[in-house]
Design an enzyme around this catalytic site. Structure first.
Site, PDB file in Angstrom:
ATOM      1  N   LYS A   9      54.302   4.128 -17.759  1.00 23.02           N
ATOM      2  CA  LYS A   9      54.859   5.378 -18.309  1.00 23.02           C
ATOM      3  C   LYS A   9      56.276   5.630 -17.790  1.00 23.02           C
ATOM      4  O   LYS A   9      57.182   5.929 -18.568  1.00 23.02           O
ATOM      5  CB  LYS A   9      53.948   6.557 -17.916  1.00 23.02           C
ATOM      6  CG  LYS A   9      54.572   7.917 -18.121  1.00 23.02           C
ATOM      7  CD  LYS A   9      53.650   9.046 -17.709  1.00 23.02           C
ATOM      8  CE  LYS A   9      53.686   9.442 -16.264  1.00 23.02           C
ATOM      9  NZ  LYS A   9      54.839  10.243 -15.823  1.00 23.02           N
ATOM     10  N   ASN A  10      56.462   5.506 -16.465  1.00 21.93           N
ATOM     11  CA  ASN A  10      57.748   5.912 -15.884  1.00 21.93           C
ATOM     12  C   ASN A  10      58.858   4.901 -16.112  1.00 21.93           C
ATOM     13  O   ASN A  10      59.999   5.117 -15.716  1.00 21.93           O
ATOM     14  CB  ASN A  10      57.578   6.214 -14.395  1.00 21.93           C
ATOM     15  CG  ASN A  10      56.807   7.514 -14.196  1.00 21.93           C
ATOM     16  OD1 ASN A  10      56.592   8.269 -15.151  1.00 21.93           O
ATOM     17  ND2 ASN A  10      56.370   7.766 -12.975  1.00 21.93           N
ATOM     18  N   CYS A  54      57.703  22.559 -11.034  1.00 22.52           N
ATOM     19  CA  CYS A  54      56.390  22.221 -11.579  1.00 22.52           C
ATOM     20  C   CYS A  54      55.376  22.263 -10.456  1.00 22.52           C
ATOM     21  O   CYS A  54      55.701  22.624  -9.322  1.00 22.52           O
ATOM     22  CB  CYS A  54      56.416  20.888 -12.307  1.00 22.52           C
ATOM     23  SG  CYS A  54      56.387  19.482 -11.235  1.00 22.52           S
ATOM     24  N   ARG A 110      61.794  20.527  -7.768  1.00 21.34           N
ATOM     25  CA  ARG A 110      62.354  19.425  -8.550  1.00 21.34           C
ATOM     26  C   ARG A 110      63.659  19.754  -9.279  1.00 21.34           C
ATOM     27  O   ARG A 110      63.731  19.691 -10.512  1.00 21.34           O
ATOM     28  CB  ARG A 110      61.294  18.904  -9.534  1.00 21.34           C
ATOM     29  CG  ARG A 110      60.032  18.477  -8.835  1.00 21.34           C
ATOM     30  CD  ARG A 110      59.017  17.870  -9.748  1.00 21.34           C
ATOM     31  NE  ARG A 110      59.375  16.524 -10.184  1.00 21.34           N
ATOM     32  CZ  ARG A 110      58.657  15.809 -11.030  1.00 21.34           C
ATOM     33  NH1 ARG A 110      57.575  16.335 -11.567  1.00 21.34           N
ATOM     34  NH2 ARG A 110      59.026  14.600 -11.368  1.00 21.34           N
ATOM     35  N   ASP A 164      53.182   8.907  -5.824  1.00 22.01           N
ATOM     36  CA  ASP A 164      52.254   8.964  -6.970  1.00 22.01           C
ATOM     37  C   ASP A 164      50.878   8.380  -6.661  1.00 22.01           C
ATOM     38  O   ASP A 164      49.988   8.407  -7.516  1.00 22.01           O
ATOM     39  CB  ASP A 164      52.871   8.244  -8.187  1.00 22.01           C
ATOM     40  CG  ASP A 164      54.049   9.005  -8.759  1.00 22.01           C
ATOM     41  OD1 ASP A 164      54.205  10.199  -8.434  1.00 22.01           O
ATOM     42  OD2 ASP A 164      54.828   8.413  -9.532  1.00 22.01           O
ATOM     43  N   ARG A 216      48.435  12.641 -20.058  1.00 22.58           N
ATOM     44  CA  ARG A 216      49.880  12.392 -20.044  1.00 22.58           C
ATOM     45  C   ARG A 216      50.187  11.045 -19.402  1.00 22.58           C
ATOM     46  O   ARG A 216      51.241  10.470 -19.667  1.00 22.58           O
ATOM     47  CB  ARG A 216      50.596  13.481 -19.235  1.00 22.58           C
ATOM     48  CG  ARG A 216      50.501  14.842 -19.849  1.00 22.58           C
ATOM     49  CD  ARG A 216      51.328  15.808 -19.075  1.00 22.58           C
ATOM     50  NE  ARG A 216      52.643  15.218 -18.817  1.00 22.58           N
ATOM     51  CZ  ARG A 216      53.501  15.657 -17.908  1.00 22.58           C
ATOM     52  NH1 ARG A 216      53.194  16.685 -17.165  1.00 22.58           N
ATOM     53  NH2 ARG A 216      54.657  15.077 -17.746  1.00 22.58           N
TER      54      ARG A 216
HETATM   55  N1  EPU Z   1      65.662  15.836  -6.074  1.00 18.78           N
HETATM   56  C1  EPU Z   1      66.657  16.763  -5.824  1.00 18.78           C
HETATM   57  N2  EPU Z   1      67.701  16.833  -6.703  1.00 18.78           N
HETATM   58  C2  EPU Z   1      67.803  16.027  -7.796  1.00 18.78           C
HETATM   59  C3  EPU Z   1      66.787  15.092  -8.033  1.00 18.78           C
HETATM   60  C4  EPU Z   1      65.725  15.011  -7.152  1.00 18.78           C
HETATM   61  O1  EPU Z   1      66.597  17.520  -4.848  1.00 18.78           O
HETATM   62  O2  EPU Z   1      68.774  16.155  -8.543  1.00 18.78           O
HETATM   63  C5  EPU Z   1      64.510  15.743  -5.144  1.00 18.78           C
HETATM   64  C6  EPU Z   1      63.182  16.112  -5.796  1.00 18.78           C
HETATM   65  O3  EPU Z   1      62.954  17.499  -5.807  1.00 18.78           O
HETATM   66  C7  EPU Z   1      62.184  15.345  -4.942  1.00 18.78           C
HETATM   67  C8  EPU Z   1      62.967  14.074  -4.574  1.00 18.78           C
HETATM   68  O4  EPU Z   1      64.346  14.382  -4.787  1.00 18.78           O
HETATM   69  O5  EPU Z   1      61.891  16.074  -3.774  1.00 18.78           O
HETATM   70  C9  EPU Z   1      62.616  12.840  -5.383  1.00 18.78           C
HETATM   71  O6  EPU Z   1      62.558  13.180  -6.765  1.00 18.78           O
HETATM   72  P1  EPU Z   1      62.922  12.157  -7.925  1.00 18.78           P
HETATM   73  O7  EPU Z   1      64.144  12.634  -8.605  1.00 18.78           O
HETATM   74  O8  EPU Z   1      62.917  10.751  -7.414  1.00 18.78           O
HETATM   75  O9  EPU Z   1      61.686  12.360  -8.907  1.00 18.78           O
HETATM   76  P2  EPU Z   1      61.740  12.250 -10.479  1.00 18.78           P
HETATM   77  O10 EPU Z   1      62.761  11.241 -10.843  1.00 18.78           O
HETATM   78  O11 EPU Z   1      61.800  13.595 -11.070  1.00 18.78           O
HETATM   79  C10 EPU Z   1      60.064  10.259 -10.735  1.00 18.78           C
HETATM   80  C11 EPU Z   1      58.747  10.046 -11.429  1.00 18.78           C
HETATM   81  C12 EPU Z   1      57.666  10.822 -10.680  1.00 18.78           C
HETATM   82  C13 EPU Z   1      57.621  10.296  -9.241  1.00 18.78           C
HETATM   83  C14 EPU Z   1      58.995  10.454  -8.572  1.00 18.78           C
HETATM   84  C15 EPU Z   1      59.064   9.877  -7.179  1.00 18.78           C
HETATM   85  C16 EPU Z   1      59.407   9.678 -13.725  1.00 18.78           C
HETATM   86  C17 EPU Z   1      59.426  10.156 -15.117  1.00 18.78           C
HETATM   87  N3  EPU Z   1      58.847  10.495 -12.813  1.00 18.78           N
HETATM   88  O12 EPU Z   1      60.303  11.658 -10.792  1.00 18.78           O
HETATM   89  O13 EPU Z   1      56.434  10.534 -11.323  1.00 18.78           O
HETATM   90  O14 EPU Z   1      56.673  11.035  -8.498  1.00 18.78           O
HETATM   91  O15 EPU Z   1      59.992   9.800  -9.388  1.00 18.78           O
HETATM   92  O16 EPU Z   1      58.722   8.542  -7.185  1.00 18.78           O
HETATM   93  O17 EPU Z   1      59.852   8.580 -13.431  1.00 18.78           O
HETATM   94  C18 EPU Z   1      54.222  10.952 -11.991  1.00 18.78           C
HETATM   95  O18 EPU Z   1      54.278   9.931 -12.703  1.00 18.78           O
HETATM   96  O19 EPU Z   1      53.128  11.556 -11.765  1.00 18.78           O
HETATM   97  C19 EPU Z   1      55.435  11.476 -11.371  1.00 18.78           C
HETATM   98  C20 EPU Z   1      55.527  12.732 -10.912  1.00 18.78           C
END
Ligand code: EPU
Length: 420
Positions: free
Chosen positions: A22-23, A117, A122, A307, A399
């Site tokens: 998915k990701n 969320c 996030r 995850d 999802r």
């Molecule tokens: N963060 C910030 N600012 C930003 C971006 C991130 O403070 O601009 C923080 C977040 O709040 C968090 C940390 O950085 O504390 C890491 O977040 P990240 O941006 O890596 O998460 P994401 O890209 O929103 C993806 C996956 C998530 C997975 C995380 C971590 C996708 C679509 N989602 O989320 O997947 O948990 O990376 O590996 O790729 C899931 O599949 O259940 C899921 C939540």
């Protein structure tokens, strides 16, 4: 709302196949906005989030043809609107992934600002500051991110304050069509980032260093169509391995990639699992034994993935001994703990750590899912409980897990969906 009814206590055993990730599928679908040619994406998982991304692209005017064998042909040539509306963004935060490609290719993008969320606040500040550094003019007004650029984005040297997966993906996609070179430091090394980079390279992008913490992108004039098959889902793989280990069973998982699951496999071995690997398969056998509790700390790849934290918490709940689970990526990812305690588990949250004292068995109870991976952990808890568990709000699970009850039934689980 549908529920899942589970009668636990059966050791799972058998063989299953793993779906596309998915990701990785979501950013790859967003990347089709970078070219006017058709991109054929294969091995897509059959999930709500994939449908939502198709709907999002569709509402902008992008045409998609869903083919056989889990494939879709996407052509962004007819795009008319450059806006990702709140109604879709609120159901799927990964909608933010259209921001970078739209801005880089069409010079404009409007994307509803994703809210917090169930697992944390996030924010997307790092996506925005990096795109600003590349010359974008960005305003956040009335709940929308409005981004524009005159001419092309400019290559830039970007240091990410935190490792962010979708942040790295957004900037990497935007940089493929920028003027000059972009260097992303402290980049995410997740296999999904590498899969996206491989797809972008098949479209003609010049990317180096993906899979390390420094990614270099030399902007090109345009990208072309390609055919690309999404890699296997490492989190789906890990979830089934844990479900089987927790129920003291035996499994062979096919169409997966063991090389991207090292931290998870080593924890399963520590828990007592006997594991064998091939290039695209993993077998696990508990030899009927109760798992041993393990301690772990989540962190960006290649460390232990956030995850998989909830699922390991479930495994520890029925393990021998006690373990400490520490979550460092998201600030509120322990909602499953309170539900598991309602099933007789002995879990105590202290700050960002859960102390788990293993029990021989849990008791079934009605429980409620709060997010995707928490839902998976509650299903695992139900599978190792005596008597009946019902898991409510399972729209979360649809999802991210393709045909979960069918796959578990194949392994002998007594699980069925109760439609609302
Ligand atoms: N963060 C910030 N600012 C930003 C971006 C991130 O403070 O601009 C923080 C977040 O709040 C968090 C940390 O950085 O504390 C890491 O977040 P990240 O941006 O890596 O998460 P994401 O890209 O929103 C993806 C996956 C998530 C997975 C995380 C971590 C996708 C679509 N989602 O989320 O997947 O948990 O990376 O590996 O790729 C899931 O599949 O259940 C899921 C939540």
């Amino acid at each position: 709302m549908d529920k899942l009814e589970i009668h636990g206590g059966v050791p799972l055993s058998g063989e299953i196949r793993i779906a596309g990730a998915k990701n990785s599928a979501l950013p790859i679908m967003a990347s089709t906005l970078l070219t006017k040619d058709t991109v054929k994406v294969g091995n897509l998982p059959h999930l709500y989030d994939i449908t939502t991304m198709l709907e999002l692209l569709g509402c902008m005017g992008v045409e998609s043809i869903v083919g056989e064998k889990l494939g879709v042909e996407i052509c962004s040539e007819p795009i008319r609107h450059f806006s990702a509306p709140y109604d879709l963004v609120k159901t799927m935060r990964a909608s933010i992934l259209v921001l970078g490609p739209m801005l880089a290719h069409y010079g404009q993008a409007e994307v509803a600002l994703p809210g917090g969320c169930a697992i944390g606040s996030r924010p997307v500040n790092l996506h925005l500051s990096a795109l600003k550094k590349m010359g974008a003019d960005i305003n956040v007004e009335n709940g929308y991110i409005e981004a524009r650029t005159k001419g092309r984005l400019k290559g830039a040297h970007i240091f990410m304050d935190l490792v962010t997966v979708t942040g790295t993906e957004n900037v990497m996609m935007a940089a493929t069509l920028a003027d000059g070179q972009t260097i992303i430091e402290n980049a995410a090394r997740e296999p999904e980032v590498v899969d996206l980079a491989n797809c972008l390279k098949a479209m003609g992008a010049k990317i180096f260093g993906e899979g390390t913490d420094t990614i270099t992108i030399d902007g090109v004039k345009e990208l072309r169509g390609c055919e690309y098959s999404v890699m296997p889902d490492r989190i789906e793989t890990g979830t089934y391995l844990i479900a089987v280990a927790a129920t003291r069973g035996k499994i062979k998982i096919k169409d997966t990639r063991p090389s991207i699951l090292e931290s998870v496999l080593s924890k399963l071995e520590e828990a007592g699992a006997q594991i064998q690997l091939g290039e695209d398969w993993i077998s696990l056998d508990m030899k009927g034994n109760q798992p041993r509790a393990v301690s772990l700390t989540t962190a960006p790849y290649p460390a232990f993935p956030t995850d998989m934290q909830a699922q390991f918490t479930a495994l520890n709940a029925v393990a021998e001994g006690s373990g400490l689970i520490t979550e460092t990526v998201f600030e509120n990812r322990f909602m499953h703990v309170h539900e598991m305690n309602r099933m007789g588990a002995d879990l105590k949250v202290e700050g960002n750590t859960v102390l788990v004292k293993g029990k021989d068995i849990l008791q079934g109870a009605p429980v409620m899912a709060t997010d995707l991976r928490a839902s998976a952990s509650l299903i695992i808890a139900g599978l190792m409980s005596e008597n009946q568990t019902t898991v409510d709000r399972i729209y979360h699970i649809d999802r991210g897990y393709e045909c979960i009850e069918e796959k578990l039934q194949l392994l002998g689980a007594k699980i069925k969906r109760l439609p609302s």
